[in-house]
Scaffold this active site. Structure first.
Site, PDB file in Angstrom:
ATOM      1  CG  HIS A 133      -2.148  -1.043   0.808  1.00  0.00           C
ATOM      2  ND1 HIS A 133      -3.377  -0.706   1.355  1.00  0.00           N
ATOM      3  CD2 HIS A 133      -2.183  -2.204   0.257  1.00  0.00           C
ATOM      4  CE1 HIS A 133      -4.159  -1.592   0.938  1.00  0.00           C
ATOM      5  NE2 HIS A 133      -3.548  -2.613   0.499  1.00  0.00           N
ATOM      6  CG  ASP A 134       4.811   3.652   1.341  1.00  0.00           C
ATOM      7  OD1 ASP A 134       4.321   4.653   1.579  1.00  0.00           O
ATOM      8  OD2 ASP A 134       6.210   3.593   1.430  1.00  0.00           O
ATOM      9  N   GLY A 146       4.503   6.315  -4.290  1.00  0.00           N
ATOM     10  CA  GLY A 146       5.454   5.090  -4.396  1.00  0.00           C
ATOM     11  C   GLY A 146       6.142   4.696  -3.058  1.00  0.00           C
ATOM     12  CG  HIS A 256      -5.129 -11.820  -1.458  1.00  0.00           C
ATOM     13  ND1 HIS A 256      -5.994 -11.564  -2.569  1.00  0.00           N
ATOM     14  CD2 HIS A 256      -4.667 -10.865  -1.093  1.00  0.00           C
ATOM     15  CE1 HIS A 256      -5.760 -10.253  -2.544  1.00  0.00           C
ATOM     16  NE2 HIS A 256      -5.159  -9.867  -1.755  1.00  0.00           N
TER      17      HIS A 256
END
EC number: 1.11.1.-
Length: 406
Positions: A133-134, A146, A256
């Site tokens: 997510h970063d 980014g 996942h």
């Protein structure tokens, strides 16, 4: 591969290599795969300063990263420094060794990410997601965003995209406060955390890990993270804009396999995405297309990706028992290396500290699998948090389940 019980392996039994069913096709299939690999390599894009620097200007690390990005080099490494750190983190000896501070960080992260069951904890899984997510708040037209630490240096973490990351965010901020005085950036801390978490998870790859990213206190753009209900076409286009092709997208979503969801369906809080939460295996791929036990919750976006003509072939490749794990680990390592360098414009100046990562675990058996299987069949909801924390379940339930004979 770890030993699986009938519940966790039944979906794989029919996935025998096609060459066994059709003798003589092996060479043809291999040729097709080689041609596809060459075509993919030719379409790979460079990132940051590597786009403009001549080969003669590249450092050894810059050359290696360029080769990884162009699909010419493995992004995994078995190099391990087993020595004791030369001193405490604030000692002159430690300060003289670039990777010394990262060894101390690795010790802390490994302890936090490894549960008593041997599976990886919710903090490990959160660290992988935090790394995604970063870095993924970026496209090839972005002027910021980014892998720059902004998810924790600004209010990005409060966005709904980041629901469920509070625990690892608080932990990462604590580590940052502790190690920032020794030159550690939030951007590097997040990405090193993702790589350490990946290898702490049983069967996970040991990804080459680079440091030297620069922090950014400006929040990245919105709307650039994938959603669990996105169509395959939307996801493929979203990641193409990040220089990540459909093949690598399939590799990345395989993370996942370790997860348990808490916000997609709050009525099923703690339900996993395959039968092996906390284990970095390929069970996720065939179970997304199959009929796993009732507790497994499939994301709509994963189902759509598994069926799309642009992603289905690779999905099936990762689903195979024979070679699927190593194939996925290799492809994931390359894809995640690319992701972890999005928005980084000083790639040629990065240094390598892969040697501080813990060793990979290439085999694993869940000692509490019998109880896990009962949980997967919908029993013992009270175990949700303990599975999330990767606690050894054997002996947790003192009253045996009632068995009715008919």
């Amino acid at each position: 591969m770890k030993i699986l019980t009938c519940l966790t392996s039944y979906v794989l039994l029919g996935l025998l290599p096609s060459t066994l069913a059709h003798p003589g096709m092996g060479d043809t299939i291999a040729s097709v795969r080689r041609a596809a690999k060459v075509a993919r390599a030719e379409s790979k894009q460079l990132l940051g300063d590597l786009k403009t620097l001549a080969d003669s200007k590249l450092t050894p690390i810059g050359k290696d990263i360029k080769a990884i990005l162009l699909d010419q080099k493995d992004a995994r490494s078995s190099e391990i420094d087993t020595s004791i750190p030369p001193g405490n983190v604030d000692s002159a000896a430690c300060k003289a060794d670039l990777c010394c501070v990262w060894k101390w960080i690795s010790y802390e992260m490994t302890a936090k990410f490894n549960g008593t069951s041997g599976r990886c904890t919710k903090f490990a899984r959160g660290a992988v997601r935090l790394g995604f997510h970063d870095a993924a708040v970026w496209t090839n037209t972005s002027t910021s965003g980014g892998a720059d630490g902004s998810i924790l240096l600004t209010d990005e973490i409060s966005r709904s995209d980041n629901d469920g990351l509070k625990a690892i965010a608080d932990q990462m901020k604590s580590w940052y406060t502790k190690y920032k005085p020794y030159g550690v950036t939030m951007a590097d801390l997040i990405q090193m955390g993702a790589n350490i978490a990946t290898v702490v998870c049983p069967l996970g790859p040991r990804i080459r890990s680079f440091v030297g990213r620069k922090d950014n206190a400006k929040a990245g753009p919105t709307g650039l993270l994938p959603g669990v209900n996105d169509s395959a076409d939307k996801l493929i286009k979203l990641f193409q804009a990040k220089t990540i092709d459909a093949h690598d997208l399939v590799a990345l979503v395989g993370a996942h396999t370790t997860s348990q969801q808490h916000f997609v369906d709050v009525n099923r809080d703690g339900d996993p995405q395959d039968t092996t939460p906390g284990i970095w295996d390929v069970a996720f791929y065939p179970q997304t297309t199959g009929s796993p036990p009732v507790r497994v919750l499939k994301f709509a976006s994963d189902i759509l990706l598994s069926k799309d003509s642009r992603t289905k072939p690779e999905w099936q490749e990762f689903s195979t028992q024979n070679g699927g794990q190593d194939h996925w680990n290799e492809d994931y390592a390359k894809a995640y290396t690319r992701l972890s360098l999005l928005g980084v414009n000083n790639i040629n100046d990065l240094k390598e500290c892969t040697k501080v990562l813990p060793p990979a675990r290439n085999s694993f058996t869940s000692q509490d699998q019998v109880l896990l299987d009962m949980w997967l069949q919908g029993q013992f909801n009270q175990l949700n948090n303990m599975v999330d924390d990767a606690i050894m379940l054997t002996g947790v339930i003192t009253t045996p389940p009632t068995v009715t004979f008919t």
